[in-house]
Each structure stands twice: as structure tokens, then as C-alpha cells.
Design an enzyme around this catalytic site. Structure first.
Site, PDB file in Angstrom:
ATOM      1  N   LYS A 180     -29.043 139.236 -42.866  1.00  0.00           N
ATOM      2  CA  LYS A 180     -29.706 140.522 -43.132  1.00  0.00           C
ATOM      3  C   LYS A 180     -29.693 141.393 -41.872  1.00  0.00           C
ATOM      4  CE  LYS A 180     -30.709 138.705 -47.128  1.00  0.00           C
ATOM      5  NZ  LYS A 180     -29.600 137.910 -47.604  1.00  0.00           N
TER       6      LYS A 180
HETATM    7  C1  PLP Z   1     -30.978 139.632 -53.491  1.00  0.00           C
HETATM    8  C2  PLP Z   1     -31.556 138.438 -52.794  1.00  0.00           C
HETATM    9  N1  PLP Z   1     -32.759 137.992 -53.170  1.00  0.00           N
HETATM   10  C3  PLP Z   1     -33.344 136.937 -52.554  1.00  0.00           C
HETATM   11  C4  PLP Z   1     -32.707 136.260 -51.539  1.00  0.00           C
HETATM   12  C5  PLP Z   1     -33.367 135.067 -50.909  1.00  0.00           C
HETATM   13  O1  PLP Z   1     -33.693 135.273 -49.583  1.00  0.00           O
HETATM   14  P1  PLP Z   1     -33.846 134.016 -48.585  1.00  0.00           P
HETATM   15  O2  PLP Z   1     -32.477 133.499 -48.308  1.00  0.00           O
HETATM   16  O3  PLP Z   1     -34.500 134.591 -47.371  1.00  0.00           O
HETATM   17  O4  PLP Z   1     -34.708 133.031 -49.263  1.00  0.00           O
HETATM   18  C6  PLP Z   1     -31.450 136.680 -51.127  1.00  0.00           C
HETATM   19  C7  PLP Z   1     -30.753 135.978 -50.047  1.00  0.00           C
HETATM   20  O5  PLP Z   1     -29.633 136.214 -49.716  1.00  0.00           O
HETATM   21  C8  PLP Z   1     -30.848 137.808 -51.759  1.00  0.00           C
HETATM   22  O6  PLP Z   1     -29.638 138.250 -51.418  1.00  0.00           O
END
Ligand code: PLP
Length: 367
Positions: A180
Site C-alpha cells: 500500500k
Molecule cells: C481491497 C482489499 N481489501 C482488503 C485487503 C486486506 O488487507 P490486509 O492485507 O491488510 O489484511 C486487501 C489487501 O490487499 C485489499 O486489497
């Protein structure tokens, strides 16, 4: 190797982490509180609750709104599975909505058809750092009395009509995974304007514990989704340069747009006038004659790391089998899933790298 993504880490992050190690207080504490305050200020939202991941933020958002068995939540078909997985883990039913090809976000023209008497929430995703079209989503939510949870995992700093993505619905969820724009290693955040929801989110992240003048009490069942102070210190350093990072990402995205726009072999991402795109992922759509996975392998041999973009949930075994999905009705998400390609974009790259990627890519697909 021109990497797909790389975190922007410098001396400030190292100093921040060292100060936490020196203090001996490693779990959630002052650093997390300061990071939350800085994030709330940046996003212009009253309450920010830091957690251990974007997935944890989504899970807590659904729990705080009381969603569970018997409820339906509308989710775009094209996303990272965490968006819908958290709905399923809560015992609610995922209802998939196809995406619009120009934004890769939920197609708001199809949304109303997904709403039934069991629908309790809409969960739009600001895919790849481009904001979903929030006005029609909020209007439908108001008309049908639904909650809106924004999955802004990829969109910290993105804007919709001048407002930060993630601050428009009831709860917005961010991820600070290293891919990110800003990162805390792993990490996430749930934001809201509602003090009651903020309190619930804080309790749920910490075992259901409430603190008052009379002491601590466990007022609900909860989880340990706390962020550590090591991550908090990193977040403080990262957020201080978020605008610089976004500026660079937008410049590199614009450079790709110039080099790859107007080519018949691929379609570049659009940026709607309502949006400030942060290009968390620079995602192109290849035409049907290109073998995307073969292209990824060839580019890798030339020292360029690329990847598929996101997943069509209707094509994943769990969703396909559970909901008996045949693929009908999800043409756009399926196309993006099959033909999408994420190109390298991070602050460690320069114009020359972007030119190299663009010319290698065009050279290969024209061969
Ligand atoms: C659209 C979306 N939602 C949720 C997540 C989940 O985030 P995390 O990896 O921090 O748990 C991601 C992770 O890439 C994502 O791209």
C-alpha cells in the site's frame, strides 16, 4: 529487477522503531495513539482505530455494525478476497455485484438489483486506489436503510469529490500492508464519524474490554486485533510523507498513461473527474490475444516484476460452489481477472524505469 512494489522506508522509520525498542513498551500504546490522531487529522474524520491488518478492520467494522447470520452484504465481484471473506466469517451472506470497467469498482447501475429485504450493508471497494462512485451508493443506502462500509484498503489518501475515500460511509477500512502507499509492515485502520461505533471498534479490537474510571470490564466478546507500538511508530513516520509519496505515485502513473495510452493492445486505467487516484496499483487491461500469464513470465525474464491485478470472486471455488455461481452476470469482473496486469509502481522508480517497463511490455505484446 524492477520490482512491482517496494515500501518507502527511511531513517525516520528506523528512528521511530528504535525509540519504541528503547522504551521497552512494544504493544499498543502512545505511538499507536499518535498515529491514530495523525491519520484522523489527515483524513479529516473524528475517529481512527488502528488495528493489525486491513482484514481485521473489515472484520471489526462488520461486527461493530452487528452484521451476521441472515444478513446480506453487497460486495463487488472484483477485489482481494478479504473483502468478502470477512462477511462470510461473520456468518452473513455475500451478494456479488459486477464492476464498471472504467473504474474497476462496483457498477452502481447494477447495485439496486442486488438489494433484497435481507440486505443490511453495501461494501464498496476503492479498487487500486481509485475511489468508487460514492454518491449513488450513499443514496441507495439511504433509500433502503443500509449501512455502508468502505473497503479503502488500497486507497489511503485517494479522494472522492474532495473527501478522503473511507470517510464517506459508516465505517472506512484501510490496509497498511507493504504494497500500500503507506505501510506499517502489516496493519490496518477503521475510521468513523460515529462515536458509538468508534467505541465499539476499540472494544472489539481489545477482547471486548471497556475502560472507565471504575476500572476495566469485558462488556462484549472481542478479539486481539491491536496494532503494536512498533507499527505505530512506523505509521507516524510514513504518514508524515504520505503526500510526497502520493505525488510521486501520481507522476509515475501519469508517465505510464502517456506512454501506454491509445495503444490498441491494452487499455490504461481511467481516472474519473470525481476522483484523486493514488495509483496504489497501476492496472492495465490486455486484449484477448495476449497470454497474460505468459507475458508475466517473459517480463520477469527481462527483470520486470508484474502480476495479475485482483480476483473475480465468482471464479473462486469457495464462492462459486457455495452460491452456485455459473459466471453469468459477472462479465466485467471475469475479464479484469483474466486480462488484468499490474505494472511496477513505487517511489523507488524513476521516469526511466517506467519507460523501460512500457517499451518492454509493448514490444512483447506486439511480437
Ligand atoms: C481491497 C482489499 N481489501 C482488503 C485487503 C486486506 O488487507 P490486509 O492485507 O491488510 O489484511 C486487501 C489487501 O490487499 C485489499 O486489497
Amino acid at each position: 529487477m524492477i520490482r512491482l512494489s517496494a515500501p518507502d522506508i527511511g531513517e525516520e522509520e528506523l528512528q521511530g522503531i528504535k525509540s519504541v525498542l528503547d522504551s521497552g513498551w512494544l504493544v499498543q500504546g502512545n505511538m499507536v495513539r499518535e498515529f491514530e490522531a495523525k491519520a484522523a487529522d489527515y483524513l479529516n474524520v473524528p475517529f481512527a482505530v488502528a488495528v493489525s491488518s486491513g482484514t481485521a478492520a473489515l472484520h471489526l467494522a462488520l461486527l461493530a455494525l452487528g452484521l451476521g447470520s441472515g444478513d446480506e452484504v453487497v460486495v463487488p465481484d472484483f477485489t482481494f478476497p478479504a473483502t468478502a471473506n470477512t462477511v462470510e466469517i461473520c456468518g452473513a451472506k455475500t451478494v456479488l455485484c459486477d464492476i464498471a470497467m472504467d473504474t474497476y469498482c462496483m457498477d452502481t447501475n447494477l447495485l439496486e438489483k442486488c438489494i433484497t429485504e435481507k440486505t443490511r450493508a453495501i461494501l464498496p471497494v476503492h479498487e487500486f486506489g481509485h475511489s468508487a462512485d460514492m454518491d449513488p451508493i450513499m443514496k441507495l443506502a439511504e433509500n433502503y436503510g443500509l449501512f455502508v462500509i468502505e473497503d479503502a484498503a488500497c486507497a489511503f489518501g485517494a479522494e472522492y469529490k474532495g473527501r478522503k475515500a473511507g470517510t464517506i460511509g459508516d465505517i472506512g477500512c484501510f490496509s497498511f500492508h507493504p504494497r500500500k502507499a503507506i505501510t506499517t509492515g502489516e496493519g490496518g485502520m477503521a475510521v468513523t464519524s460515529d462515536p458509538v461505533l468508534a467505541k465499539k471498534l476499540r472494544q472489539l479490537r481489545n477482547h471486548g474490554m471497556a475502560e472507565s474510571e471504575t476500572g476495566k470490564a469485558f462488556v462484549s466478546a472481542g478479539l486481539n486485533y491491536r496494532m503494536t507500538d512498533l507499527q505505530g511508530a512506523m505509521g507516524i513516520a510514513q504518514i508524515s510523507k504520505v503526500e510526497k509519496i502520493i505525488r510521486k505515485r501520481r507522476e509515475l502513473g501519469e508517465e505510464y498513461n502517456q506512454l501506454l495510452g491509445g495503444q490498441e493492445e491494452l487499455t490504461i486505467p481511467t481516472c474519473k473527474p470525481f476522483c484523486r487516484h493514488i495509483y496504489q496499483t497501476y492496472h492495465v487491461l490486455l486484449n484477448e490475444y495476449t497470454d497474460r500469464d505468459g507475458l508475466i513470465r517473459l517480463l520477469r525474464q527481462r527483470g520486470i516484476e508484474t502480476n495479475m491485478g485482483a480476483y473475480a470472486l465468482d471464479r473462486q471455488p469457495y464462492y462459486k460452489e457455495k452460491y452456485g455461481l455459473s459466471g453469468d452476470g459477472y462479465g466485467n469482473a471475469d475479464r479484469a481477472f483474466e486480462r488484468g496486469l499490474a505494472l511496477p509502481l513505487h517511489t523507488g522508480l524513476c521516469e526511466k524505469d517506467i519507460k523501460t517497463v512500457a517499451s518492454e511490455l509493448l514490444g512483447m505484446i506486439r511480437r
